[in-house]
Structures are given as structure tokens and as C-alpha cells.
Enzyme design. Structure first.
Site, PDB file in Angstrom:
ATOM      1  N   SER A   1      62.007 -52.410  60.948  1.00 49.88           N
ATOM      2  CA  SER A   1      63.390 -52.062  61.272  1.00 49.88           C
ATOM      3  C   SER A   1      63.985 -50.931  60.453  1.00 49.88           C
ATOM      4  O   SER A   1      65.089 -50.476  60.751  1.00 49.88           O
ATOM      5  CB  SER A   1      64.285 -53.303  61.142  1.00 49.88           C
ATOM      6  OG  SER A   1      63.943 -54.253  62.119  1.00 49.88           O
TER       7      SER A   1
ATOM      8  N   LYS B   1      74.658 -52.107  56.442  1.00 47.07           N
ATOM      9  CA  LYS B   1      74.256 -52.675  57.724  1.00 47.07           C
ATOM     10  C   LYS B   1      74.977 -54.000  57.960  1.00 47.07           C
ATOM     11  O   LYS B   1      75.161 -54.791  57.034  1.00 47.07           O
ATOM     12  CB  LYS B   1      72.732 -52.883  57.713  1.00 47.07           C
ATOM     13  CG  LYS B   1      72.127 -53.344  59.029  1.00 47.07           C
ATOM     14  CD  LYS B   1      70.603 -53.419  58.872  1.00 47.07           C
ATOM     15  CE  LYS B   1      69.914 -53.922  60.128  1.00 47.07           C
ATOM     16  NZ  LYS B   1      68.440 -53.995  59.960  1.00 47.07           N
TER      17      LYS B   1
ATOM     18  N   SER C   1      65.850 -52.641  63.900  1.00 50.02           N
ATOM     19  CA  SER C   1      67.196 -53.148  64.029  1.00 50.02           C
ATOM     20  C   SER C   1      68.234 -52.298  63.289  1.00 50.02           C
ATOM     21  O   SER C   1      69.433 -52.506  63.463  1.00 50.02           O
ATOM     22  CB  SER C   1      67.251 -54.592  63.512  1.00 50.02           C
ATOM     23  OG  SER C   1      66.992 -54.647  62.105  1.00 50.02           O
TER      24      SER C   1
END
Length: 511
Positions: free
Chosen positions: A175, A75, A151
Site C-alpha cells: 500500500s 493517512k 491503500s
């Protein structure tokens, strides 16, 4: 290796094929690279690739590494790779480069994963959607008009589309679990401190943030946790490395006492309206659990949802103000001139006005809730709840409107941020930010392990996950329950692959 062959395996399956010599690690990587190149122009899950570097690294991976040659994406937030960009979804950090690998990345390398690139995240990971101004917006493979959530939206889109079998993700308020719910994946948030954030960070968001992954299978999640868990040097919590997560899921859990809730105490003050399909997902799961022999009882968690949201947003504001100061120091650009989104700037201004007293009181409330949930888990082993109020929102639906952004810009006026806080701006922020996903922050505040299970698909063809929370530290038993439900439901056959259409007809060249 045919692309459809590649896409039908999880990471553990690909690893087994490579170890048996049925396919080479180079062929597996070639399949993943071909799919990413073909899909990403329309999917927008990956913000940058590193195929050549991954190939160089792959040549040095020992054959005995547990996941030697299995493709993976990290990520674009917290997961630093030495010498490479980490923009955290923001134009303000587009040129920033890490000086060393994060502990998590180092452990992934030791496992033999081929890190092919970084996935999209909202600016600084602040939203439950992934629609940053600085990068393209990832699409949900189940319905390209919808968001994959956030997210870790880019990670979930990539795995749901079959580009990689698993992708690293982080969870500070849901998230991991929210994108997993929206994209029909398994999303596991470990207990606080289980996965280290070093060496750049000790705690993020007062320990609310925990890193792990979104996966297609429970066994991949458990196997990953076996290798990445355990404190690193200087970690704030003395959680040593533990084995046995993968081994645990080979055994069904003993009869569990499971509380079931629609999360009404958490969503009431925010005006949350639970979609009938989300309710049905919880009710159907409760029936599954009862049929498996578990004791199931309807009981809400002992929490004040309004106070919970207030305390969460209080620390959220304070940490954003600190993060913007860090970005300014790293880039040499004043906070007032940083290239950040209007909503980020407005929330940062509010954060600068917080009193230390209010910040500390907010954290003390987290600790009170953790004690209350500890007492709750003396009665119940686990808690079943929704992940989100409904299915994935449409792209743009939850991003601040131009009118709202203009209103936020007024916070630049002297004295207005403090006045806004005094007049209840925090309540309005909580309502706007959390109304669609009020059920996930509880586990972040208390530190409990929690997961999203892909057990329901609506008649319209959209997935809705259900959430299960365990007592602090009870990660193994939570994974055991997940594996039991996975075996009973067989959710792995429901992924919306291939992406893009026709990709399974291609055959990549090795190397």
C-alpha cells in the site's frame, strides 16, 4: 511564496529555505493550504483538513525542529490524532474520534511538521485502489481518469500533484509501493517493526503492516526514517532507535549482487499478465544497475506464489473479522448492522468461519517463506521485480461489480460462508484481489524492506515503478541504492505539476 516555487521543493528543500530565513513557515503553510483548497474538489486526495489547528500548533514549534513548518498530510488509517476523527475510509467510523495521538503522529510533531489533514484510503485499507463508498475517490494526477492506487492512494495523489512534499502512508500488502508506482513517486516500506504502531496497536496484520511515507525524494524518506524509527513502550519487537539513514545515502553502496525477476512465480497462479511496459521497466533498471557496476543476474525468488497468496488472504480474512468486531464494540452497533461496503461484509463473514488451525498454518507459512528468502539473500543482496502488472487502472475498473456484490450478499445465508471457504472461495478472492499486484505481498509476509522506484514512464505518459527488496533489516543499503539510482536518473523532474492547471499563477497570502 509563489505556488510554483513551493511545488519545486521537497520537504528537505523547504526546511532549508525556512531555516535560512528566505521564506517564513507561515508563507509555506499558506501555499500548501491554497493548493489543497484549489485542488481537492477535483483531486479528492484529502478527506478532511485541519488548517486552523495546524496554524495554532505551528506557533509552538521550536525553530530548531528539523522540519519546522513543513506541510504534511497523514493517512486516515491507524495514524490517530487526539480528539479528531479517524474514519479509516468507512462510514461505520465516520464519527469515531481518537483519545490520544499515535506514536508516529507524536514523532511527526516533534519534527516540526505542520499536519494539515488526512488523506483518502479504501475502507479499512483493504484494497489496492482507493474507492471508498463513504468518501470521494482520489484521482491520479498523471491521468484523472485513473486511480492513484491504494491503500495510500490519497497520499500519493496529494504528493504527485504537489500539494505537499511528502505524505504519510502505510503498507500491509503493497500500500506504499503500489500508489508510488502508479503516481511516479518514491515509496519505501521499512523492515517489520522499524516504525512503531502504538499505542493503539502492537502489530497489525501479524506484523505485515509498516508505516512510513510516499515522497518525491530519497533524502526526504531517509530523513523521516531517522526520526520516526525505533520501538515505543510495549512494542512487540525490540528494535531500538537507529541513526544514520540520511547519512548513509550520501555514500554510494559497494558493488551489490542483485537478482532480477519478472515475478512469474508470484503471478502465475493468479493469472497475472505482465504489461510489456512493466517488463521493460525492470529490464531497463537491470541495465542501469549493471552500468553502475553492480552484479546483475536473472533469478526468481524461491517462493510458491499460490501458497503465498493463500496464506496472505487467510490472515487478511481473520484480521478483518476481528476488526469488524472492534468497530462494533467501539460504536455500539452490531456487526450485522455496521454501515460497511458489501465486499467488506462478505469478506468479514468468511473470516468468521476460519478455523484457528488454518490461521496458524497460514502464519507458519509466512515464517517458512521468510527463512527461504533469508537463504536467498545469502546469495543476492537485493531482488529487483515489478511493483504491479501495469500502469494505474482506470477508476472503477478493479472495484467489485454490482453482479459480484450481489453474489457476495449471498454469504448472509446460514451455512454459506463455511461452504464457500470449503469450495475454494479463498482462491477466487486471491485471484480477484491480487492479480494486478501479486508482487508486493512477499515483503510484507517476510518483513523485508522494499521500495518502489519511479524509473519508467510509458510512451503514453504514465509512470511504472520498479520494486527492489533487501534482506531483513538492510534498510540503509536499500536507501543507498535508491539514492544512487535517483542521482543517475533524475526522476524528480517528471512530476505532473501543477494541479489544478493554472494553480502556479496564484500567489497565496501569508497567515
Amino acid at each position: 511564496m509563489q505556488l510554483d516555487d513551493y511545488q519545486c521543493h521537497d520537504a528537505s528543500g523547504l526546511s532549508a529555505l525556512i531555516r535560512r530565513g528566505e521564506v517564513s513557515r507561515e508563507e509555506v503553510m499558506a501555499a500548501a493550504c491554497t493548493l489543497i483548497e484549489a485542488a481537492n474538489p477535483s483531486l479528492a486526495a484529502v478527506v478532511r483538513t485541519r488548517f486552523d489547528k495546524a496554524r495554532e500548533e505551528l506557533a509552538r514549534v521550536p525553530a530548531e525542529a528539523p522540519f519546522a513548518g513543513v506541510p504534511l498530510l497523514t493517512k486516515d488509517l491507524l495514524m490517530a490524532i487526539e480528539g479528531e476523527p479517524m474514519a479509516c475510509g468507512s462510514a461505520a467510523l465516520r464519527d469515531w474520534r481518537a483519545t490520544e495521538d499515535s506514536t508516529l503522529v507524536s514523532r511527526l510533531r516533534q519534527m516540526g511538521f505542520a499536519i494539515l489533514g488526512q488523506t483518502a484510503t479504501p475502507e479499512l485499507g483493504l484494497m489496492g485502489i482507493t474507492e471508498p463508498r463513504a468518501f470521494a475517490h482520489p484521482r491520479n494526477p498523471w491521468d484523472p481518469s485513473r486511480s492513484p492506487g491504494g491503500s495510500s492512494g490519497g497520499a500519493a495523489a496529494a504528493v504527485a500533484a504537489g500539494l505537499v512534499p511528502l505524505a504519510m502512508a502505510g503498507d500491509g500488502g503493497g500500500s506504499i509501493r503500489i500508489p508510488a508506482s502508479y503516481c511516479g513517486l518514491f515509496g519505501f516500506k521499512p523492515s517489520r517493526g522499524r516504525v512503531p504502531l502504538g499505542p493503539m496497536y502492537a502489530e497489525v496484520w501479524e506484523g505485515a503492516v509498516v508505516e512510513h511515507a510516499v515522497t518525491r525524494s530519497v533524502r526526504d524518506s531517509a530523513a523521516l526514517l531517522d526520526h520516526i524509527n525505533g520501538m515505543d513502550s510495549g512494542a512487540p519487537l525490540p528494535l531500538g532507535h537507529e541513526d544514520g539513514f540520511l547519512d548513509a545515502i550520501r555514500r554510494a553502496p559497494a558493488r551489490l549482487r542483485i537478482a532480477v525477476s519478472l515475478g512469474e512465480p508470484l503471478g502465475r497462479s493468479l493469472g497475472t499478465e505482465l504489461d510489456p511496459q512493466a517488463r521493460l521497466a525492470v529490464e531497463d533498471t537491470a541495465r542501469r544497475l549493471a552500468a553502475l557496476g553492480h552484479h546483475v543476474e536473472w533469478c526468481d525468488p524461491p517462493v510458491d506464489g499460490e501458497a503465498l497468496a493463500d496464506s496472505y488472504l487467510t490472515l487478511y480474512l481473520g484480521h478483518l473479522a476481528a476488526d469488524l468486531a472492534w468497530i462494533a464494540a467501539e460504536t455500539g452497533v452490531a456487526v450485522s448492522r455496521l454501515d460497511i461496503e458489501p465486499a467488506t461484509r462478505a469478506v468479514g463473514r468468511l473470516g468468521r468461519q476460519l478455523k484457528a488451525r488454518d490461521y496458524v498454518l497460514g502464519k507458519r507459512h509466512w515464517n517458512r517463506v521468510a527463512r527461504d528468502m533469508g537463504a536467498f539473500h545469502q546469495r543476492f543482496d537485493m531482488l529487483l521485480m515489478p511493483v504491479a502488472a501495469g500502469t494505474a487502472p482506470r477508476l472503477g475498473e478493479l472495484y467489485p461489480s454490482p453482479a459480484r456484490e450481489r453474489l457476495m450478499s449471498l454469504l448472509a445465508l446460514p451455512g454459506l460462508p463455511r461452504l464457500a471457504l470449503e469450495l475454494g472461495m479463498l482462491k477466487r478472492l486471491a485471484r480477484d484481489a491480487l492479480r494486478h499486484t501479486p508482487y508486493t505481498q512477499l515483503a510484507n509476509l517476510t518483513g523485508q524492506p522494499a521500495m518502489s522506484l519511479p524509473l519508467h514512464v510509458t510512451p503514453g505518459g504514465l509512470p511504472i515503478g520498479v520494486q527492489v527488496l533487501g534482506a531483513m533489516g538492510d534498510d540503509r543499503r536499500l536507501l543507498q541504492l535508491a539514492a544512487q539510482l535517483e542521482a543517475e536518473a533524475g526522476w524528480g523532474e517528471r512530476l505532473p505539476r501543477p494541479w489544478p492547471p493554472g494553480a502556479d499563477e496564484q500567489t497565496p497570502a501569508a497567515g
